[in-house]
Design an enzyme around this catalytic site. Structure first.
Site, PDB file in Angstrom:
ATOM      1  N   GLU A   1      20.864  -2.110   1.235  1.00  0.00           N
ATOM      2  CA  GLU A   1      20.600  -3.318   2.014  1.00  0.00           C
ATOM      3  C   GLU A   1      20.722  -4.610   1.201  1.00  0.00           C
ATOM      4  O   GLU A   1      21.186  -5.633   1.727  1.00  0.00           O
ATOM      5  CB  GLU A   1      19.194  -3.228   2.624  1.00  0.00           C
ATOM      6  CG  GLU A   1      19.115  -2.126   3.667  1.00  0.00           C
ATOM      7  CD  GLU A   1      17.708  -1.860   4.161  1.00  0.00           C
ATOM      8  OE1 GLU A   1      17.553  -0.988   5.036  1.00  0.00           O
ATOM      9  OE2 GLU A   1      16.751  -2.513   3.692  1.00  0.00           O
TER      10      GLU A   1
ATOM     11  N   TYR B   1      22.242  -1.309  10.304  1.00  0.00           N
ATOM     12  CA  TYR B   1      21.327  -0.250  10.756  1.00  0.00           C
ATOM     13  C   TYR B   1      22.061   1.076  10.987  1.00  0.00           C
ATOM     14  O   TYR B   1      21.601   1.895  11.777  1.00  0.00           O
ATOM     15  CB  TYR B   1      20.632  -0.690  12.041  1.00  0.00           C
ATOM     16  CG  TYR B   1      19.399  -1.551  11.828  1.00  0.00           C
ATOM     17  CD1 TYR B   1      18.278  -1.046  11.150  1.00  0.00           C
ATOM     18  CD2 TYR B   1      19.326  -2.846  12.319  1.00  0.00           C
ATOM     19  CE1 TYR B   1      17.132  -1.827  10.964  1.00  0.00           C
ATOM     20  CE2 TYR B   1      18.179  -3.627  12.148  1.00  0.00           C
ATOM     21  CZ  TYR B   1      17.086  -3.106  11.475  1.00  0.00           C
ATOM     22  OH  TYR B   1      15.947  -3.869  11.302  1.00  0.00           O
TER      23      TYR B   1
ATOM     24  N   ASN C   1       9.928  -6.694  16.551  1.00  0.00           N
ATOM     25  CA  ASN C   1       8.758  -6.567  15.685  1.00  0.00           C
ATOM     26  C   ASN C   1       8.802  -7.448  14.440  1.00  0.00           C
ATOM     27  O   ASN C   1       8.229  -7.127  13.410  1.00  0.00           O
ATOM     28  CB  ASN C   1       8.518  -5.096  15.337  1.00  0.00           C
ATOM     29  CG  ASN C   1       9.703  -4.474  14.635  1.00  0.00           C
ATOM     30  OD1 ASN C   1      10.674  -5.160  14.329  1.00  0.00           O
ATOM     31  ND2 ASN C   1       9.616  -3.188  14.335  1.00  0.00           N
TER      32      ASN C   1
ATOM     33  N   HIS D   1      11.867  -6.914   8.999  1.00  0.00           N
ATOM     34  CA  HIS D   1      12.419  -5.678   8.433  1.00  0.00           C
ATOM     35  C   HIS D   1      12.002  -5.592   6.970  1.00  0.00           C
ATOM     36  O   HIS D   1      11.901  -6.613   6.293  1.00  0.00           O
ATOM     37  CB  HIS D   1      13.953  -5.686   8.514  1.00  0.00           C
ATOM     38  CG  HIS D   1      14.584  -4.588   7.702  1.00  0.00           C
ATOM     39  ND1 HIS D   1      14.706  -3.304   8.175  1.00  0.00           N
ATOM     40  CD2 HIS D   1      15.065  -4.578   6.423  1.00  0.00           C
ATOM     41  CE1 HIS D   1      15.248  -2.545   7.231  1.00  0.00           C
ATOM     42  NE2 HIS D   1      15.487  -3.286   6.169  1.00  0.00           N
TER      43      HIS D   1
ATOM     44  N   LYS E   1      13.280 -11.413  11.686  1.00  0.00           N
ATOM     45  CA  LYS E   1      14.162 -11.065  12.807  1.00  0.00           C
ATOM     46  C   LYS E   1      14.265 -12.211  13.829  1.00  0.00           C
ATOM     47  O   LYS E   1      13.463 -13.141  13.816  1.00  0.00           O
ATOM     48  CB  LYS E   1      13.649  -9.771  13.454  1.00  0.00           C
ATOM     49  CG  LYS E   1      13.719  -8.549  12.514  1.00  0.00           C
ATOM     50  CD  LYS E   1      13.310  -7.262  13.240  1.00  0.00           C
ATOM     51  CE  LYS E   1      13.429  -6.047  12.322  1.00  0.00           C
ATOM     52  NZ  LYS E   1      13.096  -4.777  13.038  1.00  0.00           N
TER      53      LYS E   1
HETATM   54  N1  UDP Z   1      13.044   0.371  16.858  1.00  0.00           N
HETATM   55  C1  UDP Z   1      13.088   0.386  18.243  1.00  0.00           C
HETATM   56  N2  UDP Z   1      12.522   1.456  18.908  1.00  0.00           N
HETATM   57  C2  UDP Z   1      11.929   2.486  18.255  1.00  0.00           C
HETATM   58  C3  UDP Z   1      11.898   2.476  16.846  1.00  0.00           C
HETATM   59  C4  UDP Z   1      12.465   1.400  16.191  1.00  0.00           C
HETATM   60  O1  UDP Z   1      13.615  -0.522  18.874  1.00  0.00           O
HETATM   61  O2  UDP Z   1      11.430   3.434  18.909  1.00  0.00           O
HETATM   62  C5  UDP Z   1      13.654  -0.772  16.137  1.00  0.00           C
HETATM   63  C6  UDP Z   1      12.624  -1.710  15.497  1.00  0.00           C
HETATM   64  O3  UDP Z   1      13.130  -3.027  15.546  1.00  0.00           O
HETATM   65  C7  UDP Z   1      12.549  -1.168  14.099  1.00  0.00           C
HETATM   66  C8  UDP Z   1      14.011  -0.810  13.834  1.00  0.00           C
HETATM   67  O4  UDP Z   1      14.454  -0.268  15.072  1.00  0.00           O
HETATM   68  O5  UDP Z   1      12.024  -2.123  13.198  1.00  0.00           O
HETATM   69  C9  UDP Z   1      14.244   0.205  12.744  1.00  0.00           C
HETATM   70  O6  UDP Z   1      13.442   1.337  12.992  1.00  0.00           O
HETATM   71  P1  UDP Z   1      12.635   2.047  11.819  1.00  0.00           P
HETATM   72  O7  UDP Z   1      12.157   3.355  12.335  1.00  0.00           O
HETATM   73  O8  UDP Z   1      13.464   2.045  10.577  1.00  0.00           O
HETATM   74  O9  UDP Z   1      11.346   1.098  11.649  1.00  0.00           O
HETATM   75  P2  UDP Z   1      10.938   0.101  10.455  1.00  0.00           P
HETATM   76  O10 UDP Z   1      11.444   0.689   9.180  1.00  0.00           O
HETATM   77  O11 UDP Z   1      11.567  -1.242  10.775  1.00  0.00           O
HETATM   78  O12 UDP Z   1       9.437   0.037  10.523  1.00  0.00           O
HETATM   79 MG    MG Z   2      13.346   1.274   8.655  1.00  0.00          MG
END
Ligand code: UDP
Ligand code: MG
Length: 138
Positions: free
Chosen positions: A127, A50, A113, A116, A10
């Site tokens: 994806e 997303y 974070n 992805h 990212k």
């Molecule tokens: N995210 C965020 N706030 C939250 C949860 C997720 O900003 O409370 C962002 C974060 O960058 C995350 C992405 O949205 O990686 C997608 O969320 P997901 O729940 O799919 O998490 P991941 O699969 O990336 O662990």
């Molecule tokens: Mg996810």
């Protein structure tokens, strides 16, 4: 089962010069690079990637973050690649990420974070072709 999964390094991690360190984590975890490129998404493209999160409160901010700078997109291949990548990444919130995981080492917060990874075969199926035609996978 040999699988393919989609990963993104990212904008936060690209900016902090962590691309090489993160790719080393992928390779050390037994994931092989099948495709890779750098690109800078528009806000609209990030929102489309997303789209599954469109009703979530963080959706707008997430699209802004993911389009703020260049990213590195990879297809990773290996035995149980989807679960293997998720384990190597660590929990979404770096506060919950196990020591030694990519997010424990490189994430700033629950949004910024670092990486992805596809969460299922269905999401990998959306994806991977979002970014790569078959002719770009090796
Ligand atoms: N995210 C965020 N706030 C939250 C949860 C997720 O900003 O409370 C962002 C974060 O960058 C995350 C992405 O949205 O990686 C997608 O969320 P997901 O729940 O799919 O998490 P991941 O699969 O990336 O662990
Ligand atoms: Mg996810």
């Amino acid at each position: 089962m040999v699988q393919r999964t989609l990963s993104i390094i990212k904008p936060d991690a690209v900016r902090k010069n962590a691309v090489g360190a993160i790719i080393k984590c992928f390779e050390d975890a037994g994931l092989r690079i099948a495709a890779m490129k750098m690109l800078h998404l528009s806000n609209e493209e990030a929102g489309r990637f997303y789209i599954v999160h469109r009703e979530r409160p963080f959706y707008k901010d997430l699209a802004a973050f993911m389009s703020e700078g260049p990213i590195v997109v990879l297809v990773l291949e290996g035995e149980d690649a989807i679960a293997r990548l998720r384990k190597t990444m660590g929990a979404t919130n770096p506060k919950d990420a196990a020591p030694g995981t990519i997010r424990a080492m490189f994430a700033e917060n629950i949004e910024r974070n670092a990486v992805h990874g596809s969460d299922s075969e269905a999401s990998a199926g959306y994806e991977i072709p979002f970014f790569f035609p078959a002719i770009e996978m090796h």
